[in-house]
Design a protein around this motif. Structure first.
Motif, PDB file in Angstrom:
ATOM      1  N   PRO A 104       0.809  -1.231   0.000  1.00 22.88           N
ATOM      2  CA  PRO A 104       0.000   0.000   0.000  1.00 22.88           C
ATOM      3  C   PRO A 104       0.838   1.275   0.000  1.00 22.88           C
ATOM      4  CG  PRO A 104       0.085  -0.944   2.200  1.00 22.88           C
ATOM      5  CD  PRO A 104       0.763  -1.928   1.292  1.00 22.88           C
ATOM      6  N   LEU A 105       0.214   2.353  -0.429  1.00 22.64           N
ATOM      7  CA  LEU A 105       0.767   3.692  -0.301  1.00 22.64           C
ATOM      8  C   LEU A 105       0.232   4.302   0.988  1.00 22.64           C
ATOM      9  CD1 LEU A 105       0.328   5.071  -3.940  1.00 22.64           C
ATOM     10  CD2 LEU A 105       2.503   4.668  -2.777  1.00 22.64           C
ATOM     11  N   ILE A 106       1.101   4.989   1.717  1.00 28.60           N
ATOM     12  CA  ILE A 106       0.729   5.584   2.992  1.00 28.60           C
ATOM     13  C   ILE A 106       1.155   7.055   3.004  1.00 28.60           C
ATOM     14  CG2 ILE A 106       1.000   5.498   5.501  1.00 28.60           C
ATOM     15  CD1 ILE A 106      -0.392   3.066   4.484  1.00 28.60           C
ATOM     16  N   ALA A 107       0.301   7.909   3.515  1.00 25.67           N
ATOM     17  CA  ALA A 107       0.647   9.317   3.736  1.00 25.67           C
ATOM     18  C   ALA A 107       0.469   9.602   5.224  1.00 25.67           C
ATOM     19  CB  ALA A 107      -0.255  10.242   2.913  1.00 25.67           C
ATOM     20  N   ALA A 108       1.540  10.034   5.868  1.00 26.77           N
ATOM     21  CA  ALA A 108       1.512  10.265   7.317  1.00 26.77           C
ATOM     22  C   ALA A 108       2.139  11.614   7.638  1.00 26.77           C
ATOM     23  CB  ALA A 108       2.255   9.153   8.058  1.00 26.77           C
ATOM     24  N   THR A 109       1.601  12.293   8.644  1.00 20.05           N
ATOM     25  CA  THR A 109       2.133  13.574   9.075  1.00 20.05           C
ATOM     26  C   THR A 109       3.377  13.361   9.936  1.00 20.05           C
ATOM     27  OG1 THR A 109       0.767  13.618  11.072  1.00 20.05           O
ATOM     28  CG2 THR A 109      -0.186  14.553   9.059  1.00 20.05           C
ATOM     29  N   GLU A 110       4.054  14.453  10.255  1.00 19.41           N
ATOM     30  CA  GLU A 110       5.245  14.362  11.098  1.00 19.41           C
ATOM     31  C   GLU A 110       4.918  13.771  12.461  1.00 19.41           C
ATOM     32  OE1 GLU A 110       8.734  17.427  10.190  1.00 19.41           O
ATOM     33  OE2 GLU A 110       6.913  18.424  10.845  1.00 19.41           O
ATOM     34  N   GLY A 111       3.684  13.964  12.907  1.00 20.31           N
ATOM     35  CA  GLY A 111       3.286  13.415  14.193  1.00 20.31           C
ATOM     36  C   GLY A 111       2.925  11.948  14.150  1.00 20.31           C
ATOM     37  N   GLY A 112       3.026  11.330  12.966  1.00 20.22           N
ATOM     38  CA  GLY A 112       2.736   9.903  12.844  1.00 20.22           C
ATOM     39  C   GLY A 112       1.290   9.588  12.549  1.00 20.22           C
ATOM     40  N   GLU A 113       0.482  10.585  12.249  1.00 23.40           N
ATOM     41  CA  GLU A 113      -0.939  10.356  11.968  1.00 23.40           C
ATOM     42  C   GLU A 113      -1.118   9.997  10.489  1.00 23.40           C
ATOM     43  OE1 GLU A 113      -5.271  12.608  12.497  1.00 23.40           O
ATOM     44  OE2 GLU A 113      -3.392  13.684  12.888  1.00 23.40           O
TER      45      GLU A 113
END
Length: 271
Positions: A104-113
């Motif tokens: 899968p492709l994942i997009a996560a913020t710097e906070g890990g969300e």
């Protein structure tokens, strides 16, 4: 959902929800594993896109109390996920890890969300479908009150459609550039006095230098009012000279795009 909360790992494990008086606690009859499997195989692509829209709306509501918004730095990457069973759709071929699974492709913020995800078959490249996915991610974050989005990705996503998606969404970006012949030659021609020492986690003696690089000059499609291609600042990082032959320079394609600027990156922009 109840099965997942109970710690199930596979569809057969959902049978634990049918033990004892579970139905009285849940408020409904617990389905058999075969019924759960039939349900999970039923959704069409249209259903999946509807669920995707619901996930975006939930993110906007979760950030409505001030937890999100502002400048959001989001990392886009792919991750191999091992699965079990030889007949699972999308996981019948062996991945490059030597195991079967999904990619899968994942997009996560710097906070890990995790703010966006897209399931893909295991036997696929890192950047497959990344252009559309990259375009959807800043749009989702903007709807969730983000005032500015910065996209980061490694060289697996160094693609014309990924850069075009960032510009189309007025998102700043920092993408690892592949050291192909033309770029490698340009980095080699950098004068020695242009290198600036930088902190590097793998040893002392690393340096960086910025050069203009016409990324995807032949392939970048026109984007309406956006320029078809621009000179991007590429700051190559020269690793510590502990073993020069094994430490070639690496480059990162960076640009900042101001809203309303027609997609034209600022000179020397960074992300």
């Amino acid at each position: 959902v109840h099965g997942l909360m109970a710690g199930t790992d596979c569809i057969d494990d959902f049978d634990v929800a049918r033990a004892g008086s579970t139905a009285a606690v849940l408020g409904h009859r617990a389905a058999a594993p075969s019924t759960v499997g039939s349900f999970l195989r039923g959704p069409t692509l249209g259903h999946i896109r509807q669920l995707d829209a619901v996930a975006g709306e939930l993110l906007a509501r979760a950030w409505a109390d001030g937890r999100g918004g502002g400048v959001q730095v989001v990392d886009i990457d792919s991750t191999p996920c091992e699965t079990y069973g030889l007949a699972k759709d999308g996981a019948r071929q062996v991945m490059r890890t030597g195991r079967r699974g999904c990619h899968p492709l994942i997009a996560a913020t710097e906070g890990g969300e995790v703010v966006h995800a897209r399931l893909r078959r295991g036997w696929t490249s890192d950047g497959s479908g990344a252009g559309r996915f990259t375009g959807e991610t800043p749009a989702r974050l903007t709807r969730a009150a983000a005032t500015e989005v910065v996209v980061r990705a490694d060289s697996g996503f160094y693609q014309a459609d990924v850069v075009a998606a960032c510009r189309r969404r007025d998102a700043r970006f920092s993408i690892g550039a592949r050291m192909r012949e033309g770029l490698a030659r340009a980095v080699t021609d950098i004068p020695e006095d242009a290198w600036v020492p930088v902190d590097y986690p793998f040893g002392e003696g690393a340096a960086a230098a910025g050069i203009p690089w016409h990324a995807f000059a032949q392939r970048m499609p026109p984007l309406g009012d956006h320029a078809p291609s621009q000179l991007l600042t590429v700051p190559p990082i020269r690793p510590a000279p502990r073993n020069p032959p094994d430490n070639p320079p690496v480059a990162c394609c960076e640009a900042s795009v101001e809203p309303g600027s027609g997609g034209q990156p600022e000179a020397g922009g960074t992300a």
